[in-house]
Design an enzyme around this catalytic site. Structure first.
Site, PDB file in Angstrom:
ATOM      1  N   ASN A  90       7.977  15.617   6.054  1.00 14.08           N
ATOM      2  CA  ASN A  90       9.309  16.298   5.732  1.00 14.08           C
ATOM      3  C   ASN A  90      10.184  15.233   6.077  1.00 14.08           C
ATOM      4  O   ASN A  90       9.868  14.032   6.510  1.00 14.08           O
ATOM      5  CB  ASN A  90       9.406  17.625   6.768  1.00 14.08           C
TER       6      ASN A  90
ATOM      7  N   ASP B 150       4.048  22.976   8.269  1.00  9.83           N
ATOM      8  CA  ASP B 150       3.320  24.439   8.453  1.00  9.83           C
ATOM      9  C   ASP B 150       2.072  24.481   7.942  1.00  9.83           C
ATOM     10  O   ASP B 150       1.061  25.488   8.088  1.00  9.83           O
ATOM     11  CB  ASP B 150       4.200  25.597   8.178  1.00  9.83           C
TER      12      ASP B 150
ATOM     13  N   LYS C  30      -9.031   8.564  -4.008  1.00 11.66           N
ATOM     14  CA  LYS C  30      -7.736   8.527  -4.506  1.00 11.66           C
ATOM     15  C   LYS C  30      -7.937   9.535  -5.830  1.00 11.66           C
ATOM     16  O   LYS C  30      -8.529   9.119  -6.663  1.00 11.66           O
ATOM     17  CB  LYS C  30      -7.086   7.495  -5.257  1.00 11.66           C
TER      18      LYS C  30
ATOM     19  N   PHE D 252      11.997  23.838  19.346  1.00 10.37           N
ATOM     20  CA  PHE D 252      13.225  23.565  18.266  1.00 10.37           C
ATOM     21  C   PHE D 252      13.490  24.502  17.310  1.00 10.37           C
ATOM     22  O   PHE D 252      12.306  24.983  16.812  1.00 10.37           O
ATOM     23  CB  PHE D 252      13.466  22.370  17.846  1.00 10.37           C
TER      24      PHE D 252
ATOM     25  N   LYS E  35      12.077  33.225  17.212  1.00  6.95           N
ATOM     26  CA  LYS E  35      11.112  31.957  17.466  1.00  6.95           C
ATOM     27  C   LYS E  35      10.682  31.975  18.987  1.00  6.95           C
ATOM     28  O   LYS E  35       9.613  32.168  19.467  1.00  6.95           O
ATOM     29  CB  LYS E  35      11.793  30.769  16.971  1.00  6.95           C
TER      30      LYS E  35
ATOM     31  N   LYS F 170       6.948  32.689  19.770  1.00  2.47           N
ATOM     32  CA  LYS F 170       6.122  31.751  20.254  1.00  2.47           C
ATOM     33  C   LYS F 170       5.998  31.789  21.718  1.00  2.47           C
ATOM     34  O   LYS F 170       4.980  30.983  22.286  1.00  2.47           O
ATOM     35  CB  LYS F 170       7.197  30.377  19.829  1.00  2.47           C
TER      36      LYS F 170
HETATM   37  N1  CTP Z   1       6.096  23.974  15.521  1.00  2.00           N
HETATM   38  C1  CTP Z   1       4.726  23.636  16.223  1.00  2.00           C
HETATM   39  N2  CTP Z   1       3.500  23.689  15.235  1.00  2.00           N
HETATM   40  C2  CTP Z   1       3.785  23.854  14.108  1.00  2.00           C
HETATM   41  C3  CTP Z   1       5.118  24.461  13.439  1.00  2.00           C
HETATM   42  C4  CTP Z   1       6.158  24.391  14.261  1.00  2.00           C
HETATM   43  O1  CTP Z   1       4.684  23.369  17.447  1.00  2.00           O
HETATM   44  N3  CTP Z   1       2.725  24.303  13.246  1.00  2.00           N
HETATM   45  C5  CTP Z   1       7.154  23.913  16.558  1.00  2.00           C
HETATM   46  C6  CTP Z   1       8.283  22.928  16.136  1.00  2.00           C
HETATM   47  O2  CTP Z   1       7.983  21.714  16.813  1.00  2.00           O
HETATM   48  C7  CTP Z   1       9.593  23.380  16.711  1.00  2.00           C
HETATM   49  C8  CTP Z   1       9.185  24.886  16.684  1.00  2.00           C
HETATM   50  O3  CTP Z   1       7.726  25.179  16.334  1.00  2.00           O
HETATM   51  O4  CTP Z   1       9.745  23.229  18.279  1.00  2.00           O
HETATM   52  C9  CTP Z   1       9.859  25.715  15.511  1.00  2.00           C
HETATM   53  O5  CTP Z   1       9.562  24.870  14.161  1.00  2.00           O
HETATM   54  P1  CTP Z   1      10.146  25.372  12.674  1.00  2.00           P
HETATM   55  O6  CTP Z   1       9.745  24.368  11.621  1.00  2.00           O
HETATM   56  O7  CTP Z   1      11.657  25.607  13.175  1.00  2.00           O
HETATM   57  O8  CTP Z   1       9.726  27.038  12.792  1.00  2.00           O
HETATM   58  P2  CTP Z   1       8.366  27.607  12.267  1.00  2.00           P
HETATM   59  O9  CTP Z   1       7.452  27.942  13.111  1.00  2.00           O
HETATM   60  O10 CTP Z   1       7.556  26.584  11.237  1.00  2.00           O
HETATM   61  O11 CTP Z   1       8.711  28.563  11.327  1.00  2.00           O
HETATM   62  P3  CTP Z   1       9.434  28.689   9.924  1.00  2.00           P
HETATM   63  O12 CTP Z   1       8.879  27.690   9.030  1.00  2.00           O
HETATM   64  O13 CTP Z   1       9.584  30.108   9.577  1.00  2.00           O
HETATM   65  O14 CTP Z   1      10.885  28.316  10.208  1.00  2.00           O
END
Ligand code: CTP
Length: 406
Positions: free
Chosen positions: A210, A279, A289, A324, A338, A342
């Site tokens: 990303n 995610d 490869k 975050f 969240k 979380k």
């Molecule tokens: N995060 C994490 N581990 C993951 C995904 C996210 O620790 N596998 C943490 C990120 O570091 C951040 C928070 O979760 O502090 C929110 O991440 P974000 O990408 O905004 O949210 P998601 O939980 O991935 O949810 P969504 O994709 O639905 O927005």
């Protein structure tokens, strides 16, 4: 506390007198050093009369035998007003060819830079690269404003307002004062910070990633260390240098970040999860490869990664965990959701569709979302966002320790 004010050669040099008065009104003892060019705009006599101190203009012929080292050793804060493109270039390259540049190289206190110059000089990639280098080393900036410039152009490059420069200087002095009296608000605390993206391998040469640059997490790690914390920075792949005094653990994938972060959190007081963790990860990464003629790369089977923030929150007990939320819509509703799902203590919410908060930006406009409510901040440089965040984390740690001791 002693502030050294470095005045450089630009038309905005006269504003340095007002900055000096603003600092003095708040009780600061100010000493002035000037470049040769600065003395063409404002005379040293003006600053000597205002400060009742010798004004330093040369490495030689002054009352103090080694002026640049004395200035550095006696300063609690250095403020550069106006900072020209030239002085920033010297600072970024470590050039010490006059009193001002030598003193700035010898400084071991916080340094605040207020640039002012022609808009093209400010926008030049060389200047912007120097600003980025200095920021990465922990130098603080008061961004120049947009407006009518003395050179006749309109644009960015106008010295920030005197009030903004004085407030930024006083805020840094406040932190320096706390560091002096208590050894830093996070002294004796261990803080784990995650930063950057993760890369999820499809095969040895392809991955899912990303747009995260890691700048926010690195700023948090750098500022936490400056506040006295022992910092472990668990970093996904970035092009950033490790901040001084921070232990960096490099990882690539979400699974590696989970393992390293969980290990570092075992004896930590707080974890701040600023990483943009993938995610999903490919269910069957190939160890060779993949060939487009043999494999359908348009349908990769994915499995969900472990949620690091949620798993640290489940382990935390009375410790502090902050996450975050990077959103493009329904920012606060998503952040509050969240926070609940979380199980952490705070979510730092930012709207990444805004130009001042997007991935890679040097500023962020965040809201701190806790179980007590929402605090919306203005757009701030990342180091200032980090300072605001860490002040709140420190208060949460103190609150949690006091509660645990009862
Ligand atoms: N995060 C994490 N581990 C993951 C995904 C996210 O620790 N596998 C943490 C990120 O570091 C951040 C928070 O979760 O502090 C929110 O991440 P974000 O990408 O905004 O949210 P998601 O939980 O991935 O949810 P969504 O994709 O639905 O927005």
């Amino acid at each position: 506390m002693r502030t050294s004010l470095f005045v450089c050669g630009g038309i905005a040099a006269y504003k340095a007198c007002e900055v000096l008065r603003g600092l003095q009104k708040s009780g600061c003892d100010v000493v002035v050093a000037m470049t040769d060019d600065a003395t063409r705009f404002v005379g040293p006599t003006t600053f000597a009369a205002l400060t009742h101190h010798e004004v330093y203009t040369s490495l030689y012929d002054c009352e103090t035998p080694i002026p640049h080292i004395s200035l550095a050793d006696d300063s609690d804060l250095a403020v550069v007003v106006p900072a020209t493109a030239n002085v920033m270039a010297k600072m970024a390259s470590g050039i010490a060819d006059d009193l001002v540049s030598s003193s700035l190289l010898a400084m071991h206190c916080p340094v605040l830079v207020a640039p002012a110059m022609n808009g093209h000089m400010w926008a030049n990639p060389a200047t912007q690269a120097n600003v980025a280098t200095l920021r990465a080393r922990g130098i603080r900036f008061v961004q120049p404003d947009e407006g009518h410039l003395a050179c006749g152009y309109d644009g960015a490059g106008k010295l920030a307002s005197v009030d903004d420069i004085v407030s930024a200087a006083l805020a840094l002095l406040d932190v320096a004062r706390q560091t002096d009296s208590k050894g830093g608000v996070l002294c004796g605390r261990k803080v784990v910070v995650t930063a950057g993206p993760t890369h999820e391998a499809i095969d040895p040469v392809r991955y899912i990633a990303n747009a995260s640059t890691g700048k926010m997490g690195y700023a948090i790690a750098r500022v936490a260390a400056s506040l006295g914390a022992q910092v472990t920075l668990v970093s996904g792949p970035t092009s950033l240098a490790a901040p001084a005094g921070v232990e960096r653990v490099d990882v690539v994938s979400a699974a590696q970040m989970l393992e390293a972060t969980t290990a570092a959190f075992a004896d930590a007081d707080a974890a701040i999860c600023a990483a943009a963790v993938a995610d999903y990860t490919p269910a069957h990464p190939a160890d060779y490869k993949l060939k487009k003629s043999h494999v359908h790369l348009d349908s990769i089977e994915l499995v969900e990664t472990a949620d690091i923030l949620a798993s640290l929150s489940a382990l935390k007990g009375s410790r502090v965990v902050v996450g975050f939320a990077a959103e493009t819509n329904d920012l606060l509703a998503n952040a509050k959701r969240k926070l609940e799902c979380k199980g952490c203590d705070m979510i730092v919410a930012n709207d990444v569709s805004r130009a001042d908060s997007t991935f890679g930006s040097d500023t962020d406009r965040v809201a701190f979302v806790t179980h007590e409510g929402v605090e919306q901040m203005e757009t701030l440089p990342l180091d200032d966002v980090a300072s605001e965040l860490l002040g709140r984390v420190s208060a949460l740690i103190e609150g949690a320790s006091a509660h645990a001791a009862r």
